[in-house]
Design an enzyme around this catalytic site. Structure first.
Site, PDB file in Angstrom:
ATOM      1  N   ASP A  49      41.143  36.448  43.763  1.00 17.22           N
ATOM      2  CA  ASP A  49      41.011  36.852  45.170  1.00 17.22           C
ATOM      3  C   ASP A  49      40.764  35.635  46.062  1.00 17.22           C
ATOM      4  OD1 ASP A  49      41.001  39.403  43.938  1.00 17.22           O
ATOM      5  OD2 ASP A  49      38.808  39.405  43.888  1.00 17.22           O
ATOM      6  N   GLU A 109      45.841  47.034  48.988  1.00 16.25           N
ATOM      7  CA  GLU A 109      44.583  46.303  49.147  1.00 16.25           C
ATOM      8  C   GLU A 109      44.883  44.842  49.477  1.00 16.25           C
ATOM      9  OE1 GLU A 109      42.586  46.715  45.381  1.00 16.25           O
ATOM     10  OE2 GLU A 109      43.713  45.065  44.467  1.00 16.25           O
TER      11      GLU A 109
END
Length: 316
Positions: free
Chosen positions: A16, A195
């Site tokens: 991420d 997402e």
């Protein structure tokens, strides 16, 4: 080392990834395998982030709503405040098929976010109290915007993408609008997921990339876009790619590329920042496999002003 010859991976075991360029420095923040802290690196070059010393600016408490699974932090500078957005849960318990994450914010008003004092601003409240994560922020049309992923209990799947204007960096000003939900097969492989949104402006368009499907080799990137002068709070103004724009490359052994952001190289080239694994044989839940490594590559824009991300390059 040229911008086309960065080491791949750039930083190991950092999922991420998020890179912010500010005042001739690059700032790096990402999920750590232990999911227990927030740390920032700073360097004058993208390559320098590889060996920069991480500075821990926050650790999770032993109990409470921010005590487990610290995920997907991002570092932003909004109205002279440094902000870290991240997701956290009160426990590792799964309820109704999902973790219990909510979104939280930290603020630092000092000039240096690595040595400054970080204040907990609490949960970023949305109209639905449900699984929420992967917040990002951007400036557009003279306003500050907040973009994130959240579960709507009446919509099948794990998460959709929502946009709202900000009142201040940790408070929504407007009711959210849903920009996208999982609808194509490539968004619903393993899990139905939208997402990890990221924003980039180019020419007369504003783009939102996002990640879809389970976090294994099915993970991939989709794309939304809108005319830069159109109202972003009108969902009908947004277009959506019917195909993924960046996905697993079997010959290069790069699996599940996604959860990206954008930055600019020292030479001005646009850079895609993302994570991917180099194998598919994952034991147990992919969430607990630490080898989603941070990778970066340049990308180009086609004659229609659309991004062409190419394919994930092989490791070197």
């Amino acid at each position: 080392m040229s911008d086309l010859n960065w080491p791949n991976p750039l930083i190991e075991q950092r999922a991420d990834p998020f890179i912010l360029r500010h005042n001739d420095h690059y700032y790096f923040i990402a999920s750590v395998p232990e999911y227990d802290r927030l740390e920032i690196r700073r360097a004058s070059t993208l390559l320098g982030l590889r060996d920069a010393t991480p500075v821990v600016v926050w650790r999770k408490p032993d109990s409470g709503p921010m005590s487990e699974l610290i995920w997907a932090p991002e570092l932003h500078l909004i109205d002279e405040s440094w902000m870290i957005y991240f997701a956290a849960a009160p426990s590792r318990t799964i309820k109704d098929g999902l973790f219990q994450h909510r979104m939280f914010a930290l603020e630092c008003r000092d000039a240096d976010p690595l040595s400054g004092n970080w204040l907990e601003r609490g949960q970023v409240q949305t109209p639905i109290d449900s699984f929420a994560l992967d917040a990002t922020a951007f400036q557009h049309q003279g306003k500050n915007w907040y973009l994130w992923a959240q579960k709507d209990p009446v919509i099948p799947g794990n998460s959709n993408l929502y946009l709202a204007e900000l009142e201040n960096p940790w408070t929504l000003k407007t009711p959210p609008v849903m920009l996208s939900r999982p609808q194509y097969q490539w968004e619903c492989a393993g899990f139905s997921v939208n997402e990890g949104p990221a924003v980039i402006r180019h020419g007369d368009k504003l783009f939102v990339s996002y990640s879809a499907s389970a976090t294994d080799e099915n993970y991939c990137m989709g794309l939304l876009w809108i005319d830069a002068d159109a109202d972003p709070m009108q969902a009908a103004n947004w277009s959506k790619s019917a195909r993924p724009v960046f996905s697993t490359h079997w010959d290069h052994r790069q699996y599940g590329p996604g959860h990206n952001c954008f930055t600019v190289a020292e030479n001005g080239a646009d850079v895609l920042v993302y994570h991917a694994r180099n194998y598919t044989e994952i034991e147990g839940d992919p969430l607990w496999d630490p080898n989603r490594h941070t990778r970066i590559k340049t990308f180009r824009w086609d004659q229609h002003g659309m991004p062409d991300f190419g394919v994930p390059p092989a490791e070197q």
